[in-house]
Scaffold this active site. Structure first.
Site, mmCIF file in Angstrom:
data_model
loop_
_atom_site.group_PDB
_atom_site.id
_atom_site.type_symbol
_atom_site.label_atom_id
_atom_site.label_comp_id
_atom_site.label_asym_id
_atom_site.label_seq_id
_atom_site.Cartn_x
_atom_site.Cartn_y
_atom_site.Cartn_z
ATOM 1 N N GLN A 58 -1.343 7.367 1.887
ATOM 2 C CA GLN A 58 -2.439 7.439 0.926
ATOM 3 C C GLN A 58 -3.347 8.549 1.449
ATOM 4 O OE1 GLN A 58 -2.814 3.266 1.664
ATOM 5 N NE2 GLN A 58 -2.937 2.893 -0.537
ATOM 6 N N HIS A 69 -7.886 8.790 8.629
ATOM 7 C CA HIS A 69 -6.953 9.555 9.461
ATOM 8 C C HIS A 69 -5.571 9.444 8.838
ATOM 9 C CE1 HIS A 69 -4.968 6.046 11.270
ATOM 10 N NE2 HIS A 69 -6.179 5.508 11.345
ATOM 11 N N HIS A 71 -1.868 8.664 8.342
ATOM 12 C CA HIS A 71 -0.907 7.705 8.873
ATOM 13 C C HIS A 71 0.116 7.371 7.790
ATOM 14 C CE1 HIS A 71 -4.306 5.358 7.272
ATOM 15 N NE2 HIS A 71 -3.400 4.486 6.889
ATOM 16 N N HIS A 73 2.540 4.392 6.442
ATOM 17 C CA HIS A 73 2.872 2.972 6.492
ATOM 18 C C HIS A 73 4.395 2.863 6.469
ATOM 19 C CE1 HIS A 73 -1.159 1.332 5.414
ATOM 20 N NE2 HIS A 73 -1.299 2.544 4.892
#
Length: 129
Positions: A58, A69, A71, A73
């Site tokens: 996202q 930050h 990342h 998932h």
């Protein structure tokens, strides 16, 4: 929403350098990030006896990013874990909001015990050895 996926079993894969947006990563960082996500996903899928993976980013507030930050998932999946397959994104949104609250130092939270954290670390350490 009906789902039987334990979304807590997912892992966030982050680049070493702290950046807010995916587009801020270098080409080498993008490559390293996705290679790491691939390796983590492979291990998680076996460990949780899943049959598939969802890998999501996202990128930015309008995309649902609540933790500032980059990342990925990595979510182990099984058939029937959501009534509608796209409901996973709502579940991830909820977990993102919970994570943001946990990271907010102004909000009181209950820390996990050292034993709980050690148990989790030990189970994943075996996976990535």
């Amino acid at each position: 929403m009906r789902f039987c996926l334990d979304i807590t079993k997912h892992v966030l894969v982050c680049p070493r350098r702290h950046v807010k947006r995916f587009t801020d990563l270098t080409a080498e960082e993008v490559s390293d990030l996705w290679i790491a996500a691939q390796k983590v996903g492979s291990k998680l899928e076996c460990y949780h006896k899943a049959t598939s993976l969802s890998l999501t980013i996202q990128d930015g507030p309008e995309a649902g990013q609540t933790v500032p930050h980059v990342h990925i998932h990595v979510v182990p999946r099984r058939g029937g874990d959501f009534e509608n397959n796209d409901e996973i994104y709502e579940a991830i949104d909820e977990k993102e909001k919970e994570l943001k609250q946990k990271l907010d130092l102004d909000i009181e939270r209950k820390d996990r015990s050292m034993e709980e954290m050690a148990e989790e670390a030990d189970s994943y350490r075996v996976l990535f050895a």
